[in-house]
Motif scaffolding. Sequence first.
Motif, short mmCIF file in Angstrom:
data_model
loop_
_atom_site.label_atom_id
_atom_site.label_comp_id
_atom_site.label_asym_id
_atom_site.label_seq_id
_atom_site.Cartn_x
_atom_site.Cartn_y
_atom_site.Cartn_z
N ALA A 1 -32.86 -3.20 42.89
CA ALA A 1 -32.37 -3.32 41.45
C ALA A 1 -32.15 -1.90 40.92
O ALA A 1 -31.37 -1.51 40.19
CB ALA A 1 -33.46 -4.13 40.64
N SER A 2 -33.45 -0.96 41.25
CA SER A 2 -33.03 0.47 40.30
C SER A 2 -31.94 1.18 40.95
O SER A 2 -31.45 2.09 40.08
CB SER A 2 -34.62 1.12 40.35
OG SER A 2 -34.91 1.33 41.92
N ASP A 3 -31.86 0.91 42.36
CA ASP A 3 -30.77 1.67 42.89
C ASP A 3 -29.34 1.40 42.30
O ASP A 3 -28.74 2.13 42.03
CB ASP A 3 -30.67 1.42 44.53
CG ASP A 3 -31.91 2.01 45.22
OD1 ASP A 3 -32.58 3.04 44.59
OD2 ASP A 3 -32.50 1.56 46.19
N LEU A 4 -29.33 -0.08 42.18
CA LEU A 4 -28.01 -0.51 41.54
C LEU A 4 -27.79 0.10 40.04
O LEU A 4 -26.82 0.36 39.62
CB LEU A 4 -27.96 -2.10 41.49
CG LEU A 4 -26.69 -2.59 40.95
CD1 LEU A 4 -25.49 -2.26 42.11
CD2 LEU A 4 -26.92 -4.32 41.02
N LEU A 5 -28.99 0.08 39.25
CA LEU A 5 -28.92 0.36 37.96
C LEU A 5 -28.63 2.00 37.72
O LEU A 5 -27.78 2.46 37.06
CB LEU A 5 -30.23 0.08 37.27
CG LEU A 5 -30.48 0.79 35.60
CD1 LEU A 5 -29.64 0.13 34.92
CD2 LEU A 5 -31.87 0.80 35.34
N ARG A 6 -29.11 2.65 38.90
CA ARG A 6 -28.53 3.96 38.97
C ARG A 6 -27.08 4.16 39.08
O ARG A 6 -26.52 5.10 38.64
CB ARG A 6 -29.41 4.76 39.81
CG ARG A 6 -29.40 6.23 39.87
CD ARG A 6 -30.03 7.13 41.04
NE ARG A 6 -29.80 6.64 42.42
CZ ARG A 6 -30.63 5.97 43.08
NH1 ARG A 6 -31.74 5.46 42.55
NH2 ARG A 6 -30.18 5.59 44.33
N LEU A 7 -26.77 3.45 40.12
CA LEU A 7 -25.40 3.54 40.38
C LEU A 7 -24.53 3.05 39.12
O LEU A 7 -23.49 3.80 38.90
CB LEU A 7 -25.18 2.39 41.40
CG LEU A 7 -23.56 2.40 41.76
CD1 LEU A 7 -22.88 3.39 42.47
CD2 LEU A 7 -23.34 0.89 42.74
N ILE A 8 -24.85 2.17 38.42
CA ILE A 8 -24.23 1.68 37.21
C ILE A 8 -24.00 2.95 36.26
O ILE A 8 -22.98 3.18 35.63
CB ILE A 8 -24.54 0.58 36.40
CG1 ILE A 8 -24.33 -0.55 37.67
CG2 ILE A 8 -23.81 0.20 35.22
CD1 ILE A 8 -25.14 -2.03 37.09
N LYS A 9 -25.00 3.59 35.93
CA LYS A 9 -25.36 4.78 35.34
C LYS A 9 -24.30 6.01 35.48
O LYS A 9 -23.63 6.70 34.96
CB LYS A 9 -26.73 5.57 35.26
CG LYS A 9 -27.69 4.58 34.28
CD LYS A 9 -29.01 5.27 34.39
CE LYS A 9 -29.96 4.21 33.26
NZ LYS A 9 -31.29 5.05 33.69
N GLU A 10 -24.22 6.13 37.01
CA GLU A 10 -23.38 7.18 37.47
C GLU A 10 -21.86 6.98 37.31
O GLU A 10 -21.03 7.68 37.07
CB GLU A 10 -23.78 7.48 38.96
CG GLU A 10 -24.99 7.96 39.14
CD GLU A 10 -25.41 8.00 40.90
OE1 GLU A 10 -24.55 7.47 41.42
OE2 GLU A 10 -26.41 8.67 41.31
N PHE B 1 -25.31 0.59 49.34
CA PHE B 1 -26.66 -0.26 49.68
C PHE B 1 -26.61 -1.36 50.73
O PHE B 1 -27.61 -1.95 50.77
CB PHE B 1 -27.33 -0.70 48.36
CG PHE B 1 -27.39 0.62 47.36
CD1 PHE B 1 -27.78 1.91 47.26
CD2 PHE B 1 -26.72 0.21 45.97
CE1 PHE B 1 -27.96 2.76 46.61
CE2 PHE B 1 -26.70 0.95 45.02
CZ PHE B 1 -27.37 2.42 45.10
N LYS B 2 -25.32 -1.50 51.22
CA LYS B 2 -25.23 -2.60 52.18
C LYS B 2 -25.45 -4.08 51.27
O LYS B 2 -26.11 -4.95 51.94
CB LYS B 2 -26.15 -2.64 53.35
CG LYS B 2 -25.97 -1.01 53.98
CD LYS B 2 -24.55 -1.00 54.61
CE LYS B 2 -24.35 0.32 55.50
NZ LYS B 2 -23.01 0.68 55.81
N LEU B 3 -25.07 -4.06 50.20
CA LEU B 3 -25.27 -5.12 49.17
C LEU B 3 -24.15 -6.11 49.16
O LEU B 3 -23.06 -5.49 48.74
CB LEU B 3 -25.66 -5.00 48.02
CG LEU B 3 -27.42 -4.62 47.76
CD1 LEU B 3 -27.42 -4.10 46.29
CD2 LEU B 3 -28.25 -5.71 47.88
N GLY B 4 -24.06 -7.19 49.66
CA GLY B 4 -22.92 -8.10 49.46
C GLY B 4 -22.65 -8.67 48.12
O GLY B 4 -23.57 -8.28 47.27
N LYS B 5 -21.51 -9.17 47.66
CA LYS B 5 -21.56 -9.59 46.46
C LYS B 5 -22.44 -10.73 45.90
O LYS B 5 -22.82 -10.45 44.74
CB LYS B 5 -19.88 -10.46 46.29
CG LYS B 5 -19.19 -10.92 44.87
CD LYS B 5 -17.93 -11.21 45.08
CE LYS B 5 -17.74 -11.98 43.63
NZ LYS B 5 -18.57 -13.06 43.15
#
Length: 237
Positions: free
Chosen positions: A180-189, A206-210
Amino acid sequence: MSLLRKLKIQIRKVEERDRDYWVDMSLRKLREGKVRYYRVRDELTGKWLFKICRDDEMQRVIVKALKCPAGGGFVQLEGRTMLFQKGILEGYYYDVISLSYMDEEERLRRNVLNDMDEVPEVIKENFKVMEYEEATGKKIVGKRLVVLCEENDEKSMILLFLIQRAWPISKIPPEIGMKASDLLRLIKELEKAKVDEIYQAAERQFKLGKENTDMLLNLLEKEGTIQRLKDYIKTKD
């Protein structure tokens, strides 16, 4: 890297009382000893407040969840406790391993484990696990497994509460929730990003599917760290 950092869990002591009282329900007695309060932010489940009651006379520690994240399962953990006791191994307290689950009527239940294969990998990889008799020197009917924790390591005791009581009833798998924190950082970027752009970047980085990305976006929105603006998503200032 410490285990807490690896699991993206923050545990901070906010108050300490050298002398306080609590009711030990297993003993049905009022007990006295040191009490500490900890605020916890768990990437997977949310924010918690724990109370640690240390009974040096009885050589036991009680971990109690005072405040839990929102959600039917987590709400039922409010006021629940986990008991760590002195065994025969010097410097360690033990806890009988049991995992939470929700029954057909969405009531919180616990399953005591007797098979090593059922023990979560994160416990087996980072703590000592053994049979009850080996840890206590006492015989009981049936086979039970216990996990050992250093007697003064209250943060690990809180972590074991989360792993055994909270994680099993989370709707997000731990290996996904910890991103979750990785995704949050991505959205900030990305600043103000379209949802499709987030899907593509999450898959690439992150190899995360939809489906898993949507679960994390809902979690972040629930925590109030992101906001949706029509077709866009951005972090809250």
